[in-house]
Design a protein around this motif. Structure first.
Motif, PDB file in Angstrom:
ATOM      1  N   ASN A  90       0.507  -1.079   0.109  1.00 23.86           N
ATOM      2  CA  ASN A  90      -0.073   0.588   0.168  1.00 23.86           C
ATOM      3  C   ASN A  90       0.606   1.422   0.119  1.00 23.86           C
ATOM      4  OD1 ASN A  90      -1.247  -2.274   1.587  1.00 23.86           O
ATOM      5  ND2 ASN A  90      -3.322  -0.588   0.681  1.00 23.86           N
ATOM      6  N   ASN A  91       2.115   1.157  -0.669  1.00 22.30           N
ATOM      7  CA  ASN A  91       2.770   2.490  -0.773  1.00 22.30           C
ATOM      8  C   ASN A  91       1.986   3.508  -1.996  1.00 22.30           C
ATOM      9  OD1 ASN A  91       4.704   1.779   1.532  1.00 22.30           O
ATOM     10  ND2 ASN A  91       5.468   0.025   0.331  1.00 22.30           N
ATOM     11  N   ILE A  92       2.606   4.613  -2.326  1.00 25.75           N
ATOM     12  CA  ILE A  92       2.309   4.733  -2.876  1.00 25.75           C
ATOM     13  C   ILE A  92       4.091   6.281  -3.746  1.00 25.75           C
ATOM     14  CG2 ILE A  92       1.187   6.887  -4.578  1.00 25.75           C
ATOM     15  CD1 ILE A  92      -1.178   6.789  -2.256  1.00 25.75           C
ATOM     16  N   ALA A  93       4.004   5.950  -4.410  1.00 27.26           N
ATOM     17  CA  ALA A  93       5.267   7.136  -5.000  1.00 27.26           C
ATOM     18  C   ALA A  93       5.099   7.756  -6.722  1.00 27.26           C
ATOM     19  CB  ALA A  93       6.635   5.715  -5.087  1.00 27.26           C
ATOM     20  N   ILE A  94       5.147   8.774  -6.174  1.00 25.23           N
ATOM     21  CA  ILE A  94       4.899   9.417  -7.438  1.00 25.23           C
ATOM     22  C   ILE A  94       6.957  10.098  -7.807  1.00 25.23           C
ATOM     23  CG2 ILE A  94       4.044  10.758  -8.940  1.00 25.23           C
ATOM     24  CD1 ILE A  94       1.536  10.246  -7.264  1.00 25.23           C
ATOM     25  N   GLY A  95       7.077  10.264  -9.093  1.00 26.94           N
ATOM     26  CA  GLY A  95       8.512  11.260  -9.397  1.00 26.94           C
ATOM     27  C   GLY A  95       9.635   9.768  -9.436  1.00 26.94           C
TER      28      GLY A  95
ATOM     29  N   ASN B 152       2.842   4.220   2.795  1.00 27.72           N
ATOM     30  CA  ASN B 152       3.530   5.656   2.735  1.00 27.72           C
ATOM     31  C   ASN B 152       3.077   5.945   1.443  1.00 27.72           C
ATOM     32  OD1 ASN B 152       5.722   5.473   5.108  1.00 27.72           O
ATOM     33  ND2 ASN B 152       6.180   3.642   3.365  1.00 27.72           N
ATOM     34  N   THR B 153       2.332   7.926   1.350  1.00 26.41           N
ATOM     35  CA  THR B 153       2.632   8.386   0.414  1.00 26.41           C
ATOM     36  C   THR B 153       4.033   9.251   0.027  1.00 26.41           C
ATOM     37  OG1 THR B 153       0.796   8.219   0.221  1.00 26.41           O
ATOM     38  CG2 THR B 153       0.834   9.766  -0.623  1.00 26.41           C
TER      39      THR B 153
ATOM     40  N   SER C  54       7.289   3.068   6.909  1.00 27.31           N
ATOM     41  CA  SER C  54       5.930   3.384   7.215  1.00 27.31           C
ATOM     42  C   SER C  54       5.131   4.504   7.763  1.00 27.31           C
ATOM     43  CB  SER C  54       5.268   1.941   8.279  1.00 27.31           C
ATOM     44  OG  SER C  54       5.581   0.673   7.131  1.00 27.31           O
ATOM     45  N   ASN C  55       3.466   4.107   6.552  1.00 32.99           N
ATOM     46  CA  ASN C  55       2.553   5.054   7.258  1.00 32.99           C
ATOM     47  C   ASN C  55       2.915   6.559   7.191  1.00 32.99           C
ATOM     48  OD1 ASN C  55       2.078   2.628   9.314  1.00 32.99           O
ATOM     49  ND2 ASN C  55      -0.011   3.838   8.492  1.00 32.99           N
ATOM     50  N   ASN C  56       4.629   7.027   6.427  1.00 35.35           N
ATOM     51  CA  ASN C  56       4.696   8.303   6.433  1.00 35.35           C
ATOM     52  C   ASN C  56       4.261   9.082   5.191  1.00 35.35           C
ATOM     53  OD1 ASN C  56       7.877   9.452   8.120  1.00 35.35           O
ATOM     54  ND2 ASN C  56       6.612   7.275   8.534  1.00 35.35           N
TER      55      ASN C  56
ATOM     56  N   ASN D 205       6.703  16.578   5.897  1.00 36.94           N
ATOM     57  CA  ASN D 205       6.838  15.388   5.664  1.00 36.94           C
ATOM     58  C   ASN D 205       5.993  14.971   7.576  1.00 36.94           C
ATOM     59  OD1 ASN D 205       9.274  13.617   5.857  1.00 36.94           O
ATOM     60  ND2 ASN D 205       9.977  16.180   5.839  1.00 36.94           N
ATOM     61  N   VAL D 206       4.961  14.220   6.973  1.00 35.88           N
ATOM     62  CA  VAL D 206       3.807  13.739   7.822  1.00 35.88           C
ATOM     63  C   VAL D 206       4.481  12.679   8.410  1.00 35.88           C
ATOM     64  CG1 VAL D 206       1.622  13.209   8.883  1.00 35.88           C
ATOM     65  CG2 VAL D 206       2.942  15.164   7.287  1.00 35.88           C
ATOM     66  N   ASP D 207       4.501  11.914   9.921  1.00 32.95           N
ATOM     67  CA  ASP D 207       5.774  10.425  10.290  1.00 32.95           C
ATOM     68  C   ASP D 207       4.118  10.266  10.853  1.00 32.95           C
ATOM     69  OD1 ASP D 207       3.978  11.378  12.832  1.00 32.95           O
ATOM     70  OD2 ASP D 207       6.758  11.882  13.404  1.00 32.95           O
ATOM     71  N   ALA D 208       4.533   9.243  11.099  1.00 29.09           N
ATOM     72  CA  ALA D 208       3.600   7.510  11.173  1.00 29.09           C
ATOM     73  C   ALA D 208       2.703   8.068  12.612  1.00 29.09           C
ATOM     74  CB  ALA D 208       4.562   6.182  12.002  1.00 29.09           C
TER      75      ALA D 208
END
Length: 313
Positions: free
Chosen positions: A193-198, A211-212, A225-227, A240-243
């Protein structure tokens, strides 16, 4: 040479040689005595194939040889389309699963090795690009991989969307990921369930999940995780938004619910509430130890805060 017109049935077990301009009327059948296979050139000059394979619902055109090197294959009933040298050639079902459903493999070696126990394991899988999903995919449908070697190592896992050369390259058992960009989520092996763009977004994460990441962020912890991370085009992390849900602006590891800092150590951190010319002022709502709201504001012409239990909104 004179022109030749053939309008009657000709069957030969040897070589048929026609010299000069030739007109063939009716079906031209290759490799069969039953005219289910038709090759025709229409008035616009297009070469049309209606080929029948093992059943009336499939067909194959071999471009080079009979070992699946350079070919086109389709199975309309299964909604399978295959184009390319070695594409979807080494698939095998461990049960009476057929050959999957809704499968599209385009490119040399795309979806090359696929083994599955039920046709649903391969439902609606799309691999476009040389060696896309090329390893040993055994379970997990609804994968989409576009780009050279996109998702090339995936064995188990479904619902992944992979776009970009070598994106999601090392993942072997992973699902519900979205990787968009060259080498995005390149190092992930089993994260979910990770999202990575770039381009290179999410490099370093291997087992981390949920993570997003937006931007070319590299060097992340393997288990992150969960960042939520938003970076600029150079990969500098800006938000940055941490877990725990703590938010940092200009810091990669916020120390409180909200932390704002400059990106360099020799600089002043400044925060503004409101703007010049604003005639209603600014209102800051705080809470005392009992959970009661306390309102902080600055009156016109004043230089200190006024604290009150009356709202300044």
């Amino acid at each position: 040479s004179a022109s030749t017109t053939i309008s009657t049935d000709i069957t030969t077990g040897g070589q048929l040689s026609v010299t000069g301009t030739s007109t063939l009327l009716g079906n031209v059948v290759l490799g069969s005595t039953t005219p289910n296979n038709v090759i025709a050139i229409d008035p616009k000059g297009y070469l049309n194939f209606t080929l029948q394979g093992a059943s009336s619902s499939e067909g194959t055109i071999y471009g080079i040889d009979a070992n699946n090197n350079g070919y086109i294959r389709w199975e309309p009933n299964q909604q399978i389309t295959v184009v390319g040298n070695g594409a979807y050639t080494n698939f095998a079902a461990t049960s009476s699963a057929g050959s999957g459903y809704g499968v599209t493999a385009v490119g040399d070696g795309a979806l090359n090795v696929a083994t599955y126990g039920s046709s649903s394991d391969m439902y609606f899988t799309t691999a476009i690009g040389a060696n896309a999903l090329a390893n040993s995919l055994t379970s997990g449908g609804w994968n989409t991989a576009v780009g050279y070697s996109a998702g090339a190592s995936l064995i188990n896992g479904g619902n992944n969307t992979i776009i970009g050369a070598k994106a999601f390259y090392n993942a072997t058992s992973s699902k519900n990921n979205t990787a968009v960009g060259t080498s995005a989520l390149y190092d992930v092996t089993s994260g979910l369930n990770n999202i990575a763009i770039g381009a290179t977004a999410g490099r370093g994460i291997t087992t981390g999940s949920y993570n997003t990441i937006i931007g070319p962020v590299t060097g992340l912890a393997a288990g992150l995780s969960n960042n939520i991370i938003i970076a600029d085009g150079s990969g500098n992390q800006r938000i940055n938004v941490d877990a725990a849900g703590d938010v940092g602006f200009g810091v990669t590891s916020p120390a409180s619910s909200l932390q704002v800092a400059t990106s360099t150590s020799n600089a002043t951190t400044s925060v503004e509430f409101g703007k010049s010319g604003q005639n209603k002022g600014s209102c800051l709502v705080l809470y005392d130890a009992a959970g009661n709201a306390v309102y902080a504001s600055v009156a016109a012409g004043a230089s200190t805060f006024t604290l009150s239990t009356n709202s300044c909104k």
